[in-house]
Design a protein around this motif. Structure first.
Motif, PDB file in Angstrom:
ATOM      1  N   LYS A 196      31.014  39.082  45.627  1.00 43.15           N
ATOM      2  CA  LYS A 196      32.204  38.618  45.649  1.00 43.15           C
ATOM      3  C   LYS A 196      33.149  36.966  45.392  1.00 43.15           C
ATOM      4  O   LYS A 196      34.761  37.511  45.528  1.00 43.15           O
ATOM      5  CB  LYS A 196      31.863  38.454  47.293  1.00 43.15           C
ATOM      6  N   ALA A 197      32.689  37.021  44.771  1.00 37.40           N
ATOM      7  CA  ALA A 197      33.367  35.399  43.353  1.00 37.40           C
ATOM      8  C   ALA A 197      33.867  36.262  41.978  1.00 37.40           C
ATOM      9  O   ALA A 197      34.853  35.418  42.164  1.00 37.40           O
ATOM     10  CB  ALA A 197      32.570  34.767  42.753  1.00 37.40           C
ATOM     11  N   ASN A 198      33.557  37.461  42.400  1.00 35.33           N
ATOM     12  CA  ASN A 198      34.252  38.320  40.616  1.00 35.33           C
ATOM     13  C   ASN A 198      35.667  38.879  41.300  1.00 35.33           C
ATOM     14  O   ASN A 198      36.121  39.173  41.478  1.00 35.33           O
ATOM     15  CB  ASN A 198      33.528  39.558  40.828  1.00 35.33           C
ATOM     16  N   PRO A 199      37.130  37.901  40.547  1.00 40.22           N
ATOM     17  CA  PRO A 199      38.092  38.410  40.572  1.00 40.22           C
ATOM     18  C   PRO A 199      38.993  39.725  40.491  1.00 40.22           C
ATOM     19  O   PRO A 199      40.191  40.266  40.425  1.00 40.22           O
ATOM     20  CB  PRO A 199      38.816  37.014  39.593  1.00 40.22           C
ATOM     21  N   GLN A 200      38.233  40.348  39.801  1.00 37.72           N
ATOM     22  CA  GLN A 200      38.459  41.756  39.295  1.00 37.72           C
ATOM     23  C   GLN A 200      38.828  42.665  40.640  1.00 37.72           C
ATOM     24  O   GLN A 200      39.682  43.171  40.512  1.00 37.72           O
ATOM     25  CB  GLN A 200      37.407  42.498  39.071  1.00 37.72           C
ATOM     26  N   TRP A 201      38.018  42.344  41.753  1.00 35.60           N
ATOM     27  CA  TRP A 201      38.386  43.857  42.827  1.00 35.60           C
ATOM     28  C   TRP A 201      39.521  42.565  43.634  1.00 35.60           C
ATOM     29  O   TRP A 201      39.759  43.502  44.760  1.00 35.60           O
ATOM     30  CB  TRP A 201      37.511  43.414  43.759  1.00 35.60           C
TER      31      TRP A 201
END
Length: 207
Positions: free
Chosen positions: A60-65
């Motif tokens: 969830k911390a990954n900005p890609q989504w």
């Protein structure tokens, strides 16, 4: 992906087999901020859509989504690969007109990327991924081995990924552009290598 005719792989079962065999793929999305890419374990559900649907999850911390993709996403599945030295070619002895190259298998899957946070769908994806990679172990670990409340807390830290495949590109570069003697030399050289990945490529080269 640039694919000369000699290296093109259009066989659906071959493409699916490569996708299934790759343990870690790369998801790429084009955005207004530039391309974003994440290495991910993904799985293919062939029961959905014409070419199948790819599933996985990101942190969830990954900005890609969070960043809206521009057009389709791209999932890159790299299969076996190996460096090929010109020293293995019979042509080297005859003319010296040879250069190094790389043999490899690659599949590019394209499609609209959908992200979701529904806990039940996330649990299904996590369970299927776990079963896929634990299945061959002597004592496989199961999601149900962990306390349910712990699993639920872990699910809150990820976001699901669904990508219906609209287009597939396959490339199988295995010395098809060399003559039989050169190919035989490559097979012999790779078979004798101390690298397991080289020995995996050797039997893929046509005789």
């Amino acid at each position: 992906m640039y694919i000369p005719p000699a290296f093109r792989d259009d066989d659906k079962e071959s493409l699916s087999a490569t996708i299934r065999a790759v343990r870690l793929a790369t998801l790429v999305t084009a955005t207004a901020q530039g391309p974003l890419a994440t290495p991910l374990p993904l799985f293919l559900d062939e029961s959905e859509a014409e070419h199948g649907v790819i599933y996985g999850h990101v942190a969830k911390a990954n900005p890609q989504w969070r960043v809206t993709p521009l057009g389709d996403g791209l999932a890159i599945f790299m299969g076996p690969d190996a460096y090929v030295t010109p020293a293995w070619y019979q042509t080297k002895q005859e003319t010296g007109k040879v250069v190094p190259t790389w043999n490899y298998v690659a599949v590019h899957a394209y499609g609209p990327v959908e992200f979701f946070e529904d806990a039940d769908r996330l649990l299904e994806v996590v369970t299927r991924l776990t079963n896929l990679h634990e299945g061959g172990r002597i004592s496989p670990w199961s999601v149900s081995d962990a306390p349910p409340d712990f699993i639920q807390s872990q699910l809150r830290g990820i976001v699901g990924l669904r990508m219906p495949i609209t287009r597939l590109e396959g490339k199988r570069k295995m010395s098809q552009n060399r003559n039989a003697a050169d190919r035989a030399g490559v097979v012999s050289g790779l078979s004798a290598s101390d690298r397991p990945s080289d020995r995996e490529v050797a039997p893929l080269i046509p005789s």
